[in-house]
Design a protein around this motif. Structure first.
Motif, PDB file in Angstrom:
ATOM      1  N   TYR A  82       0.895  -1.193   0.176  1.00  0.00           N
ATOM      2  CA  TYR A  82       0.014  -0.041   0.117  1.00  0.00           C
ATOM      3  C   TYR A  82       0.880   1.318   0.084  1.00  0.00           C
ATOM      4  O   TYR A  82       0.432   2.251  -0.654  1.00  0.00           O
ATOM      5  N   LEU A  83       2.053   1.301   0.707  1.00  0.00           N
ATOM      6  CA  LEU A  83       3.014   2.303   0.765  1.00  0.00           C
ATOM      7  C   LEU A  83       3.414   2.671  -0.601  1.00  0.00           C
ATOM      8  O   LEU A  83       3.496   3.832  -1.163  1.00  0.00           O
ATOM      9  N   ASP A  84       3.888   1.728  -1.292  1.00  0.00           N
ATOM     10  CA  ASP A  84       4.372   1.757  -2.577  1.00  0.00           C
ATOM     11  C   ASP A  84       3.272   2.337  -3.743  1.00  0.00           C
ATOM     12  O   ASP A  84       3.518   3.426  -4.578  1.00  0.00           O
ATOM     13  N   ARG A  85       1.974   1.967  -3.342  1.00  0.00           N
ATOM     14  CA  ARG A  85       0.899   2.366  -4.178  1.00  0.00           C
ATOM     15  C   ARG A  85       0.543   3.829  -3.993  1.00  0.00           C
ATOM     16  O   ARG A  85       0.545   4.560  -5.141  1.00  0.00           O
ATOM     17  N   ILE A  86       0.622   4.361  -2.931  1.00  0.00           N
ATOM     18  CA  ILE A  86       0.638   5.603  -2.477  1.00  0.00           C
ATOM     19  C   ILE A  86       1.593   6.656  -3.001  1.00  0.00           C
ATOM     20  O   ILE A  86       1.452   7.799  -3.193  1.00  0.00           O
ATOM     21  N   ILE A  87       2.865   6.081  -2.807  1.00  0.00           N
ATOM     22  CA  ILE A  87       4.077   6.823  -3.529  1.00  0.00           C
ATOM     23  C   ILE A  87       3.872   7.044  -4.900  1.00  0.00           C
ATOM     24  O   ILE A  87       4.174   8.053  -5.419  1.00  0.00           O
ATOM     25  N   ASN A  88       3.242   6.199  -5.631  1.00  0.00           N
ATOM     26  CA  ASN A  88       3.163   6.180  -7.170  1.00  0.00           C
ATOM     27  C   ASN A  88       1.785   6.966  -7.604  1.00  0.00           C
ATOM     28  O   ASN A  88       1.316   7.038  -8.788  1.00  0.00           O
ATOM     29  N   LEU A  89       0.776   7.062  -6.541  1.00  0.00           N
ATOM     30  CA  LEU A  89      -0.510   7.506  -6.817  1.00  0.00           C
ATOM     31  C   LEU A  89      -0.532   8.705  -7.661  1.00  0.00           C
ATOM     32  O   LEU A  89      -1.262   8.908  -8.604  1.00  0.00           O
ATOM     33  N   LEU A  90       0.181   9.810  -7.456  1.00  0.00           N
ATOM     34  CA  LEU A  90       0.293  10.901  -8.196  1.00  0.00           C
ATOM     35  C   LEU A  90       0.599  10.760  -9.637  1.00  0.00           C
ATOM     36  O   LEU A  90      -0.334  11.479 -10.302  1.00  0.00           O
ATOM     37  N   PHE A  91       1.581   9.836  -9.909  1.00  0.00           N
ATOM     38  CA  PHE A  91       2.007   9.707 -11.297  1.00  0.00           C
ATOM     39  C   PHE A  91       1.097   8.483 -11.933  1.00  0.00           C
ATOM     40  O   PHE A  91       1.116   8.546 -12.905  1.00  0.00           O
ATOM     41  N   THR A  92       0.486   7.594 -11.350  1.00  0.00           N
ATOM     42  CA  THR A  92      -0.275   6.626 -11.964  1.00  0.00           C
ATOM     43  C   THR A  92      -1.738   6.875 -12.084  1.00  0.00           C
ATOM     44  O   THR A  92      -2.268   6.411 -13.165  1.00  0.00           O
ATOM     45  N   LYS A  93      -2.222   7.837 -11.521  1.00  0.00           N
ATOM     46  CA  LYS A  93      -3.526   7.985 -11.578  1.00  0.00           C
ATOM     47  C   LYS A  93      -3.974   9.479 -11.744  1.00  0.00           C
ATOM     48  O   LYS A  93      -4.693   9.888 -12.368  1.00  0.00           O
ATOM     49  N   ILE A  94      -3.563  10.413 -10.565  1.00  0.00           N
ATOM     50  CA  ILE A  94      -4.037  11.709 -10.494  1.00  0.00           C
ATOM     51  C   ILE A  94      -3.527  12.756 -11.921  1.00  0.00           C
ATOM     52  O   ILE A  94      -4.198  13.067 -12.569  1.00  0.00           O
ATOM     53  N   ILE A  95      -2.088  12.473 -12.207  1.00  0.00           N
ATOM     54  CA  ILE A  95      -1.797  13.278 -13.396  1.00  0.00           C
ATOM     55  C   ILE A  95      -2.392  12.676 -14.544  1.00  0.00           C
ATOM     56  O   ILE A  95      -2.876  13.431 -15.406  1.00  0.00           O
ATOM     57  N   PRO A  96      -2.149  11.227 -14.870  1.00  0.00           N
ATOM     58  CA  PRO A  96      -2.756  10.882 -16.281  1.00  0.00           C
ATOM     59  C   PRO A  96      -4.147  11.082 -16.381  1.00  0.00           C
ATOM     60  O   PRO A  96      -4.735  11.400 -17.247  1.00  0.00           O
ATOM     61  N   SER A  97      -5.102  11.171 -15.086  1.00  0.00           N
ATOM     62  CA  SER A  97      -6.387  11.441 -15.378  1.00  0.00           C
ATOM     63  C   SER A  97      -6.714  12.724 -15.640  1.00  0.00           C
ATOM     64  O   SER A  97      -7.771  13.000 -16.328  1.00  0.00           O
ATOM     65  N   SER A  98      -5.894  13.680 -15.108  1.00  0.00           N
ATOM     66  CA  SER A  98      -6.291  15.107 -15.507  1.00  0.00           C
ATOM     67  C   SER A  98      -5.735  15.368 -16.985  1.00  0.00           C
ATOM     68  O   SER A  98      -6.670  15.934 -17.706  1.00  0.00           O
ATOM     69  N   PHE A  99      -4.816  14.799 -17.340  1.00  0.00           N
ATOM     70  CA  PHE A  99      -4.444  14.881 -18.732  1.00  0.00           C
ATOM     71  C   PHE A  99      -5.415  14.182 -19.673  1.00  0.00           C
ATOM     72  O   PHE A  99      -5.855  14.582 -20.838  1.00  0.00           O
ATOM     73  N   LYS A 100      -6.098  13.177 -19.139  1.00  0.00           N
ATOM     74  CA  LYS A 100      -7.062  12.230 -19.938  1.00  0.00           C
ATOM     75  C   LYS A 100      -8.384  13.168 -20.274  1.00  0.00           C
ATOM     76  O   LYS A 100      -8.906  12.931 -21.442  1.00  0.00           O
ATOM     77  N   GLU A 101      -8.692  13.848 -19.169  1.00  0.00           N
ATOM     78  CA  GLU A 101      -9.834  14.649 -19.476  1.00  0.00           C
ATOM     79  C   GLU A 101      -9.668  15.846 -20.466  1.00  0.00           C
ATOM     80  O   GLU A 101     -10.582  15.842 -21.274  1.00  0.00           O
ATOM     81  N   GLU A 102      -8.422  16.518 -20.589  1.00  0.00           N
ATOM     82  CA  GLU A 102      -8.198  17.347 -21.516  1.00  0.00           C
ATOM     83  C   GLU A 102      -8.012  16.770 -22.999  1.00  0.00           C
ATOM     84  O   GLU A 102      -8.608  17.471 -23.979  1.00  0.00           O
ATOM     85  N   VAL A 103      -7.493  15.785 -23.083  1.00  0.00           N
ATOM     86  CA  VAL A 103      -7.237  14.966 -24.218  1.00  0.00           C
ATOM     87  C   VAL A 103      -8.710  14.655 -25.001  1.00  0.00           C
ATOM     88  O   VAL A 103      -8.677  14.793 -26.137  1.00  0.00           O
TER      89      VAL A 103
END
Length: 457
Positions: free
Chosen positions: A367-388
């Motif tokens: 879980y620790l590894d998951r939250i360390i990567n959360l910004l890059f695996t989910k939050i930033i990609p999701s924001s870009f996907k909305e715009e794309v």
């Protein structure tokens, strides 16, 4: 302003289309720049050289523009071509760092800024006002490193279990099994739900703070693929798949790949793959993937994107979020460790508890590894996907489609090859039977000192 000359300067190309390791790729690789920022700096370098050629007084570059200038001086033919186009040989004057020189170059920088604004408008901050362009993200650096904190996480939890045990010992001995484990697992689950909410909110806040930065906002789709997956293989998968879809590569019955159309295309990553395949007989995908990742164009993408990831992960807000998450998880682990201590002290059966502890430790690290990567695996990609998705033109671009839909766009015949289940290699391919990993491409660079500017007539 000489608009005719400026239009000619704008058209000037630093790269030979046939060069695998041309000027801009070398520049980006050696400085760990993204593709957007590399092109931005090259444009600013052209503006600087135009100002130097069309004014008789001394002008001075920013440190970033000076990096390009040093690099271009090494490419003597290209530099001569640009100077000939400008109609003036621009001489590089290194700074000696004495006081008089400093005052002269400081005045030159002020003059350059005024000239630039009168001709081109406001100077881009990330190029002209920062030594490190990623300082434009305005992220305060933390004094802690995520990697070191992660390594010490379990030891801190074990160390904390001793005082926790002393404090809650009277309570622990009153709760029988399996009630303790049941209540504990419920508490652990509730803590995970809390952390999920807290970490998401914190990272969304962090991203909102930096998302308007031009370097971050202009990441390419393949840079975003690497940011999300943190694997260069994923970028190679996309390039090779598109060549297969466009009938330029064929998958043979023995699961090797064969190049059937050697003509180059508009995409540099695909062209890199084509050039590799021209040199060999039909090859395994494992060998092709390994070879591609060693090429400068793929290595540059990895380094430029990884640098952004590292800057964000080293920021105070990011590290603080992870530290709070570690404190919560560590405290929970310290409770179950305390239960183990009391069990041993009271000579109680601890086999099931020990199994539960091992599972909880693994779950905590996962879980620790998951939250360390959360910004890059989910939050930033999701924001870009909305715009794309708002731009229908992007749907015509295979890179954006690959970023949006990932492995869903891969050909069904190609997917098994990405697992490197390629059978026995032979000939030149056999040496690459190991795992598909990247290594640094060759590079050469300059170690010139800092630049003062260029002289006028």
């Amino acid at each position: 302003m000489n608009k005719t000359l400026w239009e000619e300067v704008l058209k000037f190309s630093f790269d030979d289309p046939n060069d695998e390791y041309g000027f801009s790729t070398r520049l980006a690789l050696e400085n760990h720049w993204t593709l957007y920022f590399t092109q931005k700096v090259l444009l600013e370098y052209k503006k600087f050289m135009f100002l130097a050629a069309t004014n008789n007084e001394m002008v001075s570059p920013s440190e970033t523009v000076d990096i390009v200038w040093h690099q271009h001086l090494i490419f003597t033919n290209s530099y001569s071509d640009l100077c000939n186009l400008l109609g003036k040989r621009i001489e590089h004057i290194p700074s000696t760092h004495n006081r008089l020189e400093f005052e002269k170059f400081q005045k030159a920088k002020e003059r350059t800024s005024a000239l630039y604004e009168s001709v081109f408008g406001a100077q881009p901050q990330e190029v002209w006002h920062y030594k490190n362009e990623l300082d434009s993200l305005h992220l305060d650096e933390s004094k802690y490193e995520i990697s070191n904190l992660r390594k010490m996480f379990l030891w801190y939890s074990i160390f904390l279990s001793v005082p926790v045990c002393l404090i809650i010992f009277p309570v622990l001995i009153k709760i029988p099994n399996p009630n303790f484990l049941l209540f504990y697992i419920l508490a652990f689950g509730a803590a995970i739900l809390f952390l999920e909410f807290y970490v998401s909110k914190s990272f969304i806040s962090l991203y909102e703070k930096i998302k308007s930065n031009s370097i971050l906002a202009n990441l390419t789709p393949l840079e975003l693929v690497f940011l999300k997956e943190n694997k260069l293989e994923a970028v190679v998968h996309g390039a090779v798949n598109n060549l297969i879809e466009n009938k330029k590569i064929k998958i043979l019955t023995n699961r090797r790949l064969q190049l059937i159309d050697e003509n180059l295309v508009d995409n540099p990553y695909e062209n890199c793959v084509i050039e590799i395949m021209k040199e060999f007989d039909p090859m395994t995908y494992r060998f092709l993937c390994t070879s591609a990742m060693q090429k400068p164009i793929f290595e540059q993408l990895k380094k430029g994107t990884s640098r952004i990831r590292e800057i964000i992960m080293d920021s105070r807000q990011f590290v603080s979020t992870i530290i709070i998450s570690m404190i919560v998880l560590g405290f929970l682990l310290s409770i179950v460790f305390s239960r183990l201590i009391t069990g041993i002290y009271r000579d109680k059966p601890i086999v099931f508890l020990l199994i539960a502890i091992i599972a909880l430790v693994f779950a905590s690290f996962h879980y620790l590894d998951r939250i360390i990567n959360l910004l890059f695996t989910k939050i930033i990609p999701s924001s870009f996907k909305e715009e794309v998705r708002k731009n229908k033109e992007n749907n015509k671009n295979w890179e954006w489609n690959y970023f949006l839909y990932g492995n869903m766009v891969l050909a069904s015949s190609f997917i098994p090859l990405t697992n490197y289940d390629s059978g026995t290699s032979s000939g030149s391919n056999s040496s690459s039977s190991g795992s598909c990993s990247s290594s640094c491409g060759s590079s050469c660079g300059s170690s010139c000192g800092s630049c003062g500017g260029c002289g006028g007539d």
